[in-house]
Design an enzyme around this catalytic site. Sequence first.
Site, PDB file in Angstrom:
ATOM      1  N   LYS A  18       0.866  -1.183   0.000  1.00 13.43           N
ATOM      2  CA  LYS A  18       0.000   0.000   0.000  1.00 13.43           C
ATOM      3  C   LYS A  18       0.900   1.230   0.000  1.00 13.43           C
ATOM      4  O   LYS A  18       1.591   1.500   0.976  1.00 13.43           O
ATOM      5  CB  LYS A  18      -0.924   0.006   1.217  1.00 13.43           C
ATOM      6  CG  LYS A  18      -1.955   1.122   1.171  1.00 13.43           C
ATOM      7  CD  LYS A  18      -2.857   1.105   2.381  1.00 13.43           C
ATOM      8  CE  LYS A  18      -3.979   2.128   2.224  1.00 13.43           C
ATOM      9  NZ  LYS A  18      -3.474   3.481   1.933  1.00 13.43           N
ATOM     10  N   ASP A  22       1.859   5.196  -0.048  1.00 12.51           N
ATOM     11  CA  ASP A  22       1.330   6.405   0.577  1.00 12.51           C
ATOM     12  C   ASP A  22       1.508   7.566  -0.390  1.00 12.51           C
ATOM     13  O   ASP A  22       2.510   8.284  -0.364  1.00 12.51           O
ATOM     14  CB  ASP A  22       2.064   6.671   1.896  1.00 12.51           C
ATOM     15  CG  ASP A  22       1.343   7.696   2.750  1.00 12.51           C
ATOM     16  OD1 ASP A  22       0.198   8.044   2.416  1.00 12.51           O
ATOM     17  OD2 ASP A  22       1.922   8.129   3.755  1.00 12.51           O
ATOM     18  N   GLU A  29       3.327   1.686   4.694  1.00 12.00           N
ATOM     19  CA  GLU A  29       1.994   1.889   5.259  1.00 12.00           C
ATOM     20  C   GLU A  29       1.220   0.595   5.478  1.00 12.00           C
ATOM     21  O   GLU A  29       0.427   0.499   6.410  1.00 12.00           O
ATOM     22  CB  GLU A  29       1.189   2.824   4.355  1.00 12.00           C
ATOM     23  CG  GLU A  29      -0.114   3.278   4.977  1.00 12.00           C
ATOM     24  CD  GLU A  29      -0.856   4.279   4.120  1.00 12.00           C
ATOM     25  OE1 GLU A  29      -1.874   4.814   4.580  1.00 12.00           O
ATOM     26  OE2 GLU A  29      -0.425   4.538   2.973  1.00 12.00           O
TER      27      GLU A  29
END
Length: 294
Positions: free
Chosen positions: A21, A23, A153
């Site tokens: 994931k 950011d 993240e």
Amino acid sequence: MLAVAAGELPPDRDRYGLEVKWDGIRALVHTGRATKVTGRHGVDYTRRYPELAGIGVRNAIIDGEVVVLDPHGRPSFGRLQHRMHLTDPDPAVLRLYPVTYLPFDLLHLDGVPLFDFPYRDRRALLDELDVGAPPYFPGESDLLAATNEQGLEGVVAKRLDSPYRAGTRSPWWIKVKNLTAREIVVGGWKPGKGRRSGGIGSLVMGVFTPDGLTYVGHVGTGFTDADLGELHDLLGSLEVGHSPFANPVPWRNRWVRPDLVGEVAYTMWTDERRLRHPVWRRLRPDKLPAEVTL
């Protein structure tokens, strides 16, 4: 297409692929004769991110994330903020905060829509384009632990057989963030709006440094109605007419004596020493404010 938040990865992990994931800012890149970049709501980002010009040589629509990397090669949202609102960034800003595009999905290829293709097939076609797409990993991998160790993240788990449904938040995609818990000192609160009108909208957080109580952000999520009622009563008896913080705090706030300690979960520290994505957990009456340090 958007992901559903969860506290853990799905149990049937063999049916999923895992991606890091990132950011950053979501963006679609339309490639071909001329590159066009658009945001989630159709805003034209082409002039904002000139580094993305010339991605790919075939006619395609690619989904991915625009990021700015820190010196350790990790996406930094704080650095990205220097770029995300500039329509025509000057050369000095481009040199200081160059953006990188991280593709993770393919929506059209040579005029053919791919929305009904399964995720695994869309990813295979994306990899063939050789546009720098980071890999995805089997659902049984330890990617979540690896991202936590590297200060990233979290991960997004995507069903290998899932189609792409634009504009929806689907359980076919599940995002799991790496959260760290820590204590903070409450130094004030921002009045709420809408459903929270007349009460607390968010708490002003601080930690103690050699300079005194230092502002590290606002937390406005994670509260139950009971939490908000209890905090409103407690903070009402602590109200003061001046800020207890040693550094400037944005927005107009109601100030209190820094006597209350709370616990929040967050994803990371920003370059400006702010807690990223803080979520309220609970009061910590067992902790003294002076014990809460950077």
